[in-house]
Design an enzyme around this catalytic site. Structure first.
Site, PDB file in Angstrom:
ATOM      1  N   GLY A 244       0.885  -1.038   0.017  1.00 23.32           N
ATOM      2  CA  GLY A 244       0.004   0.120  -0.164  1.00 23.32           C
ATOM      3  C   GLY A 244       0.952   1.262   0.160  1.00 23.32           C
ATOM      4  O   GLY A 244       1.932   1.150  -0.649  1.00 23.32           O
ATOM      5  N   CYS A 245       0.332   2.509   0.628  1.00 27.80           N
ATOM      6  CA  CYS A 245       1.214   3.508   0.812  1.00 27.80           C
ATOM      7  C   CYS A 245       2.537   3.183   1.238  1.00 27.80           C
ATOM      8  O   CYS A 245       2.766   2.643   2.345  1.00 27.80           O
ATOM      9  CB  CYS A 245       0.597   4.453   1.765  1.00 27.80           C
ATOM     10  SG  CYS A 245       1.592   6.051   2.269  1.00 27.80           S
ATOM     11  N   PHE A 246       3.637   3.822   0.583  1.00 31.97           N
ATOM     12  CA  PHE A 246       5.074   3.074   0.928  1.00 31.97           C
ATOM     13  C   PHE A 246       5.497   4.154   2.227  1.00 31.97           C
ATOM     14  O   PHE A 246       6.475   3.741   2.620  1.00 31.97           O
ATOM     15  CB  PHE A 246       5.989   3.389  -0.395  1.00 31.97           C
ATOM     16  CG  PHE A 246       6.122   4.418  -0.885  1.00 31.97           C
ATOM     17  CD1 PHE A 246       5.670   5.565  -0.658  1.00 31.97           C
ATOM     18  CD2 PHE A 246       6.558   4.213  -2.612  1.00 31.97           C
ATOM     19  CE1 PHE A 246       5.712   6.929  -1.648  1.00 31.97           C
ATOM     20  CE2 PHE A 246       6.516   5.260  -3.268  1.00 31.97           C
ATOM     21  CZ  PHE A 246       6.277   6.632  -2.927  1.00 31.97           C
ATOM     22  N   TRP A 247       4.889   5.214   2.473  1.00 36.59           N
ATOM     23  CA  TRP A 247       5.361   5.783   3.603  1.00 36.59           C
ATOM     24  C   TRP A 247       5.488   5.029   4.765  1.00 36.59           C
ATOM     25  O   TRP A 247       6.376   4.816   5.574  1.00 36.59           O
ATOM     26  CB  TRP A 247       4.611   7.327   3.645  1.00 36.59           C
ATOM     27  CG  TRP A 247       4.587   8.223   2.722  1.00 36.59           C
ATOM     28  CD1 TRP A 247       5.519   8.377   2.010  1.00 36.59           C
ATOM     29  CD2 TRP A 247       3.751   9.253   2.592  1.00 36.59           C
ATOM     30  NE1 TRP A 247       5.348   9.512   1.162  1.00 36.59           N
ATOM     31  CE2 TRP A 247       4.211  10.083   1.438  1.00 36.59           C
ATOM     32  CE3 TRP A 247       2.739   9.637   3.107  1.00 36.59           C
ATOM     33  CZ2 TRP A 247       3.694  11.262   1.022  1.00 36.59           C
ATOM     34  CZ3 TRP A 247       2.046  11.105   2.850  1.00 36.59           C
ATOM     35  CH2 TRP A 247       2.415  11.814   1.651  1.00 36.59           C
TER      36      TRP A 247
ATOM     37  N   ASP B 256      -6.399   3.568   0.318  1.00 40.19           N
ATOM     38  CA  ASP B 256      -5.507   3.843  -0.754  1.00 40.19           C
ATOM     39  C   ASP B 256      -5.907   2.675  -1.804  1.00 40.19           C
ATOM     40  O   ASP B 256      -5.589   1.431  -1.882  1.00 40.19           O
ATOM     41  CB  ASP B 256      -4.027   3.721  -0.386  1.00 40.19           C
ATOM     42  CG  ASP B 256      -3.610   4.967   0.454  1.00 40.19           C
ATOM     43  OD1 ASP B 256      -4.156   5.876   0.376  1.00 40.19           O
ATOM     44  OD2 ASP B 256      -2.873   4.391   1.459  1.00 40.19           O
TER      45      ASP B 256
END
EC number: 1.8.4.11
Length: 450
Positions: A60-63, A149
């Site tokens: 998902g969101c790589f942060w 996301d």
């Protein structure tokens, strides 16, 4: 992309612009390296890449994924990027644009996924432990995104860089699927493929949650722990009092485990190493001993020292040299490791066995395989133990063009450790001189004759 993530990114961009306007130097994810540097890097940080491996995770969101994976003990470095798509070169806006076209039906291309590139030392970090963190920290059963996301660019993915990684990743998927099914979850949707068209993300994405601790994360796992079936516990553990307390290997296996059978055929069936092993289908430490954590897959080979786990090797992809390298890291001294795994050379006249003249056999110090007999040893006056003939099938030969010379490198066929080189200036009957580092030989004298 969610509203929260959009706002967070806009704030980050505005802050970066404000700093630039005041003449401040923008914060970089990693320091840049010199153009002359040839050392492997990740995010610009040079490091010794001799034994390091890379694997790529889409969660998902790589942060948030970057933050979770960085926290795994033994991870050397992380960075975020894009991988798995058709385009060779992309940036953040390219990925978003492609996803919009896909949703509108105007593109049939395969888009990139946001990924975290993880660099690790397999001698220090068991890949199965890293995979456990991957599975537990997102929902691999969700289709087309993670949490809020939504889109193929947020898909669950493992992109491997070696066949061994692929095998262990697939093993881990099968284990976690059983864990999820017992908890009422559906099938895993994670794709497991070779890495393709990786692009490092823009600097403002790197270490985002380090620079913005209150920033958007967007990750949520299923709450299901990764590990072997806890119900399989009928087999009693080995008796610790009957094992070797100073150093002992325990091979944990399972029923219907083809990887266990392969490991037994390739490694255990011809075992000659000094350290003893015992096989078990129990999932606990020997009685009175201690495991560092739950078992995550089979086969798992655990090295115990004085009753406590020192290290473990989980999964087997069919390459025995990978196992021997792992074991050698814990059995050999730093100087032996330098020779065995980094193609090092001891200074002439300083190594072991140079003047050894007793009848006996020279063995691989890791696998225990016989390499040379004493009756093939001769004094070559070169400063290293020399032999004119090895034991049949004991050696592997590789071309070595390092240091401006063309030589033939000699390695142990069983463990793959570097031994030395072979030259064509030896005595009869072979005319060969096997010039060997004495510090990576173990000598065992013949028993006295009656």
């Amino acid at each position: 992309m969610t509203i929260e993530k959009t706002i967070a990114m806009l704030l980050a961009l505005m802050l970066g612009g404000a700093l630039a306007a005041f003449g401040w130097r923008a914060l970089q994810a990693r320091p840049a390296t010199s153009p002359a540097s040839t050392a492997p890097t990740i995010g610009g940080t040079p490091m010794d890449g001799t034994h390091l491996q890379d694997i790529y995770f889409g969660m998902g969101c790589f942060w948030g994924a970057e933050k979770r994976l960085r926290a795994v003990p033994g991870v050397v470095a992380v960075e975020v990027g894009y991988a798995g798509g058709d385009a060779q070169k992309v940036g953040y806006e390219d990925v978003l644009r492609e996803e919009r076209l896909i949703r509108m039906g105007r593109s049939h291309a395969r888009n990139h996924a946001e990924v975290v590139r993880v660099r690790y030392d397999p001698r220090r970090l068991d890949l199965m432990k890293l995979l456990a963190a991957f599975w537990e920290n997102h929902d691999p059963t969700q289709v087309g995104g993670q949490g809020n996301d939504i889109g193929s660019n947020y898909r669950s993915a493992i992109y491997y860089t070696s066949e061994a990684q692929k095998v262990v990743a697939e093993q881990s998927r099968d284990i976690y699927q059983k864990n999820l099914a017992r908890a009422g979850f559906g099938p895993i949707t994670t794709e497991i493929l070779p890495v393709r068209h990786y692009n490092r993300a823009e600097d403002y994405h790197q270490d985002y949650l380090v620079k913005n601790p209150d920033g958007y994360c967007g990750l949520g796992g299923t709450g299901v722990k990764f590990g072997l079936d806890a119900e399989v516990g009928a087999t009693p553990p080995p008796d610790g009092a009957a094992l070797h307390a100073d150093r002992q290997l325990v091979v944990y296996e399972a029923e219907d485990c083809p990887y266990c059978e392969k490991f037994e055929a390739d490694v255990l069936s011809t075992w000659k190493a000094d350290v003893p092993f015992v096989r078990t289908r129990a999932q606990k430490a020997p009685t009175g001993w201690t495991l560092a954590g739950p078992l995550l897959g089979t086969p798992t080979i655990v090295l115990f020292t004085h009753g406590k786990e020192t290290a473990r090797f989980t999964g087997y992809a069919g390459d025995p040299k990978k196992f021997w390298q792992w074991l050698g890291f814990y059995l050999l001294s730093p100087e032996q490791q330098r020779i065995a795994f980094e193609n090092g050379t001891e200074r002439p006249g300083t190594g072991a066995h140079l003047y050894e003249s007793r009848p006996g056999t020279y063995y691989d110090p890791v696998s225990g395989a016989a390499l040379f007999r004493s009756d093939a040893k001769f004094d070559s006056s070169c400063g290293w133990p020399s032999f004119f003939e090895p034991m049949p099938g004991a050696l592997q030969f590789l071309a070595d063009d390092s240091h401006g010379m063309h030589r033939i490198e000699v390695r142990s066929a069983s463990s793959g450790i570097h031994l030395g080189h072979v030259f064509d200036d030896g005595p009869p009957p072979t005319g060969k001189r096997y010039c060997i580092n004495g510090n990576v030989l173990r000598f065992v004298p013949d028993p006295p004759k009656a």
